[in-house]
Design a protein around this motif. Structure first.
Motif, PDB file in Angstrom:
ATOM      1  N   TYR B  10       2.882  17.707 -37.872  1.00 44.47           N
ATOM      2  CA  TYR B  10       2.301  16.411 -38.246  1.00 44.47           C
ATOM      3  C   TYR B  10       0.815  16.444 -37.916  1.00 44.47           C
ATOM      4  N   ILE B  12      -2.648  13.883 -37.925  1.00 45.84           N
ATOM      5  CA  ILE B  12      -3.156  12.515 -38.077  1.00 45.84           C
ATOM      6  C   ILE B  12      -4.678  12.563 -38.051  1.00 45.84           C
ATOM      7  N   ALA B  22       1.113   5.512 -35.082  1.00 50.85           N
ATOM      8  CA  ALA B  22       1.903   6.470 -35.862  1.00 50.85           C
ATOM      9  C   ALA B  22       2.411   7.587 -34.960  1.00 50.85           C
ATOM     10  N   ILE B  26       6.231   8.810 -34.395  1.00 47.44           N
ATOM     11  CA  ILE B  26       6.661  10.183 -34.697  1.00 47.44           C
ATOM     12  C   ILE B  26       7.365  10.770 -33.483  1.00 47.44           C
ATOM     13  N   GLY B 309       4.309   6.332 -39.338  1.00 50.37           N
ATOM     14  CA  GLY B 309       4.827   7.398 -38.459  1.00 50.37           C
ATOM     15  C   GLY B 309       6.328   7.564 -38.644  1.00 50.37           C
TER      16      GLY B 309
END
Lengths: 93, 447
Positions: B10, B12, B22, B26, B309
């Protein structure tokens, strides 16, 4: 007793009465938070004389029922977003 | 909706409240995957709205960081300092300005919306400031130490925040409005007047019907502004808050759908299935209105981040926008704005929304205004066909809670509507009693 000193005494009594009411309100109140208004600026924690991290409690949705809290109202008065309020405590009802 | 297997990586972009929320979502869904933040600020995540109170010296800089290092470590995220300059959705790769590349399976663009400058000569001069980030705040404060006079141009909450900050630091501050009152698209004339009075009490000097056509300089420093009428005002700082513009360049260059912001569906997904957007940069689809809307509100960015997320981690939770509201302190008054409170006409001071603002507030739905005013509070209610569609509460905020509830929950007014319009002076109290009863009823249902 002259009229003016009588009026002075009356005023003094009123002031005491006000102060007593204020103290009673503080002593029997809890701090209530409305987290959706909070932007985590931290003025509340910064102004707390007992170093209670009010901001963290609001963020985590916890009651502001810290054992050090004096309900002095500093955090309530200084919050620029109206997040905090003094509410009557249910245990005194 | 088709959702593939859980991503392993992931990424961001942006470590503001949307990005941070988010990341928390996650991590709640997936403890194992790699999580990387890419950001061009060298600070730990901070409270963006709190910067206003740092400017006014209500809090020191150290107070701006709500999250402890232990909480941030708990995210098990890598923080990469750098500016993302390229996005390849086919290769699933992000390029930074120093040439590094970062691979992702799911990407969030939470790139924010910086202030824009007007198209007039002189805005490149040293001493011209905008107010988006912590570095802007420290820059303004360092300029304020040497400056004698400042001019602030623009509207909305941000202009007042800059002006109040400078005035609090002892700089003689002049606030210039292009028309005859403050924030005329959202506030009514009386509300504008109350905020203006508050600014005057904070030693801010107001200039009405005044437009700036040029920032004047000496060598490369600000030395004043020139107004349309030919008057020049000498100053060392010029603050602009005429609007913000979502940072969309990365998305646009990658071929994603972009309008005023990065377009997303109600799941915060952009036109690319593995790229999401949230916060001020995103223009999010609202199924209730059928429109894509821009907001710049802290709690909305947090909500959007949380939903993005969760969806990045394989969930399918739509983001329910709700009715935008904000509480802020302007002119020393606490002001709550909720729902459709818009006033007719253009705002000459703003070209778009600013921070702490919503496009919705400019929309005046078909409604009647009801006012109530006492020594500490002024309340304006926008009474729609069957419910309250908006409210502005200035001053004491006790009543703002039930009123905000009434608007946000679209509580039907029934026959109260007639009473409201007939006797506005007592109507506010009638409404509040009614609203509290409704809230109590709902709580009983929930319990």
């Amino acid at each position: 007793m002259g009229e003016s000193s009588y009026r002075g005494l009356l005023l003094l009594a009123q002031l005491f009465e006000q102060e007593n009411r204020r103290r009673q309100a503080l002593a029997t109140a809890i701090i209530h938070a409305e987290p959706i208004r909070c932007v985590q600026c931290g003025i509340c924690s910064y102004s707390c004389p007992m170093d209670v991290d009010v901001r963290r409690l609001v963020r985590e949705g916890l009651p502001i029922a810290h054992s050090y809290c004096l309900t002095c109202g500093q955090c309530v008065g200084r919050c620029p977003r109206g997040v905090l309020s003094l509410e009557p405590s249910p245990i005194f009802e | 909706m088709p959702f593939g297997p859980h991503p392993q990586r992931y990424v961001i972009v942006g470590a503001g409240i949307a990005g941070l929320s988010a990341a928390r979502s996650i991590r709640e869904a997936d403890q194992q995957a790699e999580l990387t933040f890419v950001g061009d600020e060298r600070h730990a995540p901070y409270s963006r709205p709190g910067l206003a109170y740092y400017l006014t010296d209500d809090i020191p800089q150290a107070q701006l960081f709500p999250w402890s290092s232990a909480e941030l470590r708990g995210l098990k995220a890598a923080f990469l300092h750098g500016q993302a300059v390229g996005l390849d959705p086919v290769e699933h790769s992000l390029t930074l300005s120093d040439g590094r590349t970062v691979a992702y399976d799911a990407l969030l663009l939470a790139t924010g919306a910086p202030a824009i400058l007007p198209d007039i000569p002189g805005t490149q001069l040293q001493g011209v400031v905008t107010f988006d980030r912590l570095d802007d705040a420290t820059h303004i404060l360092s300029l304020a130490k040497r400056a004698r006079r400042a001019v602030v141009i623009g509207g909305g909450i941000t202009a007042v925040e800059i002006a109040e900050g400078l005035a609090a630091r002892g700089v003689e501050t002049h606030y210039l409005m292009r028309k005859d009152r403050f924030w005329g698209t959202v506030l009514d004339p009386e509300e504008s007047r109350l905020v203006e009075q508050g600014m005057v009490r904070h030693s801010i000097r107001l200039h009405y019907n005044t437009s700036v056509v040029r920032v004047l300089g000496k060598r490369d420093r600000v030395k004043g502004v020139l107004t349309e009428s030919g008057e020049s005002i000498a100053c060392q700082i010029v603050g602009f808050a005429i609007g913000i513009r979502p940072r969309v360049e990365l998305a646009r260059a990658a071929g994603l759908s972009v309008d005023r912001g990065i377009l997303t569906d109600e799941f915060l997904r952009t036109s690319d299935a593995d790229v999401f957007a949230a916060g001020d940069a995103a223009q999010v689809f609202d199924p209730a209105s059928g429109k894509h809307t821009l907001d710049s509100l802290w709690w909305m960015a947090a909500d959007q981040g949380r939903a993005a997320g969760a969806n990045m981690a394989g969930g399918a939770s739509p983001y329910l926008r709700g009715i935008p509201f904000n509480v802020t302190r302007i002119g020393g008054l606490i002001v709550t704005i909720v729902g459709h409170v818009g006033q007719a006409g253009d705002d000459a001071d703003l070209v778009s929304i600013v921070h702490g603002d919503s496009e919705t507030w400019r929309e005046g739905l078909d409604s009647f205004a009801v006012h109530s005013h006492d020594q500490t509070t002024r309340i304006r209610l926008a009474v729609g066909e069957d419910c309250l569609v908006g409210a502005v509460i200035l001053g004491d905020q006790t009543l703002s809670r039930p009123l905000t509830e009434l608007v946000r929950n679209r509580v039907p007014l029934g026959r109260l509507r007639g009473q409201l319009l007939k006797s506005p002076a007592t109507a506010v109290q009638i409404l509040i009693d009614y609203g509290q009863k409704q809230v109590m009823k709902r709580m009983q249902v929930v319990a």
